[in-house]
Design an enzyme around this catalytic site. Structure first.
Site, mmCIF file in Angstrom:
data_model
loop_
_atom_site.group_PDB
_atom_site.id
_atom_site.type_symbol
_atom_site.label_atom_id
_atom_site.label_comp_id
_atom_site.label_asym_id
_atom_site.label_seq_id
_atom_site.Cartn_x
_atom_site.Cartn_y
_atom_site.Cartn_z
ATOM 1 C CD GLU A 1 -2.611 -10.476 11.886
ATOM 2 O OE1 GLU A 1 -3.412 -11.389 11.634
ATOM 3 O OE2 GLU A 1 -2.846 -9.560 12.697
ATOM 4 C CG ASP B 1 -7.858 -10.900 7.371
ATOM 5 O OD1 ASP B 1 -8.157 -12.013 7.843
ATOM 6 O OD2 ASP B 1 -7.534 -9.930 8.084
ATOM 7 C CG ASP C 1 -7.627 -13.753 10.721
ATOM 8 O OD1 ASP C 1 -7.512 -13.915 9.489
ATOM 9 O OD2 ASP C 1 -8.124 -12.728 11.218
ATOM 10 C CE1 TYR D 1 -9.080 -5.670 7.799
ATOM 11 C CE2 TYR D 1 -9.947 -7.770 8.586
ATOM 12 C CZ TYR D 1 -8.887 -6.991 8.163
ATOM 13 O OH TYR D 1 -7.623 -7.533 8.105
#
Length: 507
Positions: free
Chosen positions: A483, A80, A83, A231
């Site tokens: 990120e 995603d 990571d 999430y």
């Protein structure tokens, strides 16, 4: 003398027109380059066995045994963000947005259309695996807490690859609903180039939607350890079910899905809740929200394209109009903030996810306004033409690409000045070619902490973005700002495609 003046005026006018054309061409070329890179980013996020035509070649095969713990083949899909976890909920949303980008603006993509479709197929091939067994939908793969405790490459990670799966007794209607939406949108995207694959996708979308609706429940109660707080969806699953139904209706024109929309649209929550710095807050009125966790504005814009100027337009078109009014700086009902340099802001981290997703919605809606000759959006006493919606989306796009107080492009590899220290494991660690020996969990920490630039360029990655004062420290340890994520890039694909072909907003 008058004749000479006329000639001079004509010459100046023609010169200015030529300059304007040249500027437009340069902008169009720049947007084309950005589009190519925006799509290329997805190759850097691939999990699984990489194909022979892989272009982001510092990445190698990874996570080749995913799903083995539950006797499923869950190899593939996308990581995603920075990571090495596969979270299906945001992955499915990213796939939906890639599909919508192709549906609305694929005709402007040129040779990049094939790459865009490849990026969708990489997601949908995995989503088909995730839904291969009736009554089960994969929610995530990879222990998120163990993964986040390490800084290691996806190619040699050794953290548990736990599979989190929702089923009839432990349901997850939001992840299942979004998966159905992704499969349906992708089906339409592939309809003209691969009819067989398109048929497979829409048939599976129907099955997954039926499961999501029949066995209702939130996945944070079923597989919370695998998805929360990363999430979690704190606003229920009705928006995902209606989002999926809207896509299914658009693709199939089956009245069953329209009836489902009409029956359930009154039951959507009127307000949303947001998790900010670990604390739940009131996030405002739901009709103004759109992103991986909230589909409200997306439902209204999508459906408006099918019912505008008909007796079925209420409540979709009025709510889509209200949504537009929450974004425009000149609107009396504006509910978003803007930085001094003009970047849209909403509460929570990774702000560019809001800028790209909300700006995307303005573009299809602007096309619907023109197509149906609706005229303008009325924001109290301010009348807003379609060209203003396009101008608004373009402003956000240009800011992200470098037209901002820092002169910083927030897309890696685009322009001369871009983030060098992004929060991304694979990008920040030596490539397999440079260091084939395994880099274990904590051995990557020095690479995380160093001030040196990342050794591997994740071309096309759009990071979380600057703060509300337009400042950006380019700090790898500042995940909210540095990120990248798939759901920042996915809607940006459509925006770039449109302005590549239409660099000036049209009336």
């Amino acid at each position: 003398m008058a004749t000479n003046k006329c000639k001079a005026t004509l010459f100046i006018t023609l010169a200015l027109m030529l300059v304007g054309i040249m500027v437009d061409r340069v902008a169009s070329q720049d947007y084309g380059d950005a589009l190519s890179k925006c799509i290329l980013f997805f190759e850097g996020q691939r999990s699984g066995k990489l194909p022979s035509n892989q272009r982001m070649n510092w990445r190698k095969d990874s996570a080749l045994k995913d799903g083995s713990d539950v006797a499923m083949d869950l190899v593939g899909g996308y990581f995603d963000a920075g990571d090495n976890v596969k979270f299906n909920f945001p992955m499915a949303f990213s796939t939906t947005m890639l599909g919508w980008s192709v549906i609305e603006f694929g005709q402007f993509m040129g040779p990049e259309l094939k790459n865009a479709l490849d990026s969708i197929r990489w997601g949908t091939d995995y989503l088909l695996k995730s839904t291969n067994y009736p009554g089960k939908v994969t929610a995530a793969v990879g222990d998120p807490n163990a993964d986040h405790d390490c800084w290691e490459r996806p190619e040699d990670m050794d953290t548990p690859r736990t599979s989190y799966v929702v089923n009839q007794t432990h349901p997850g209607s939001e992840v299942s609903g979004e998966t159905a939406a992704a499969l349906a949108a992708a089906s339409l995207a592939f309809q003209s180039t691969d009819k067989k694959y398109s048929a497979v996708l829409i048939n599976r979308a129907k099955q997954v939607f039926d499961f999501a609706d029949k066995f209702r429940g939130t996945y944070k109660d079923s597989v919370g350890a695998g998805v929360c707080p990363f999430y979690c969806d704190y606003n229920g699953y009705m928006d995902e079910l209606l989002w999926a139904a809207a896509w299914l209706f658009k693709v199939t024109n089956d009245q069953t899905y329209w009836n489902y929309l009409e029956k359930n649209i009154p039951h959507l929550p009127k307000r949303v809740t947001r998790l900010v710095d670990g604390v739940l807050h009131d996030g405002g009125e739901s009709f103004a929200e759109f992103g991986w966790d909230d589909k409200y504005a997306g439902i209204n814009v999508l459906v408006s394209g099918m019912v505008m100027n008909t007796n079925k337009s209420d409540p979709y078109v009025p709510l889509a109009d209200k949504f537009v009014c929450t974004l425009l700086p000149e609107s009396p009902s504006k509910s978003v903030a803007y930085s001094p340099g003009g970047l849209m802001f909403k509460t929570g981290g990774s702000n560019l996810q809001h800028s790209t997703a909300l700006s995307f919605l303005l573009l299809p809606y602007a096309q619907y306004l023109k197509k149906f000759k609706k005229g303008t959006v009325n924001c109290d006493n301010v009348n807003v033409p379609a060209s203003r919606l396009e101008e608004m989306a373009k402003g956000q796009m240009d800011y992200i690409l470098g037209k901002n107080p820092l002169g910083m492009s927030y897309m890696v590899g685009f322009s001369q000045k871009f983030p060098q220290r992004i929060h991304h494991r694979g990008s920040s660690l030596p490539s397999m070619a440079k260091q084939p020996q395994q880099i274990k969990c904590k051995d990557g920490t020095p690479f995380f902490q160093t001030k040196n630039p990342n050794p591997n360029l994740l071309i096309g990655a759009i990071v979380g973005g600057p703060d509300e004062k337009d400042q950006f420290p380019d700090d790898r340890t500042n995940a909210p700002e540095s990120e990248p994520t798939t759901y920042i890039n996915a809607p940006f694909v459509g925006i770039l495609a449109y302005f590549k072909a239409n660099p000036k907003p049209s009336i």
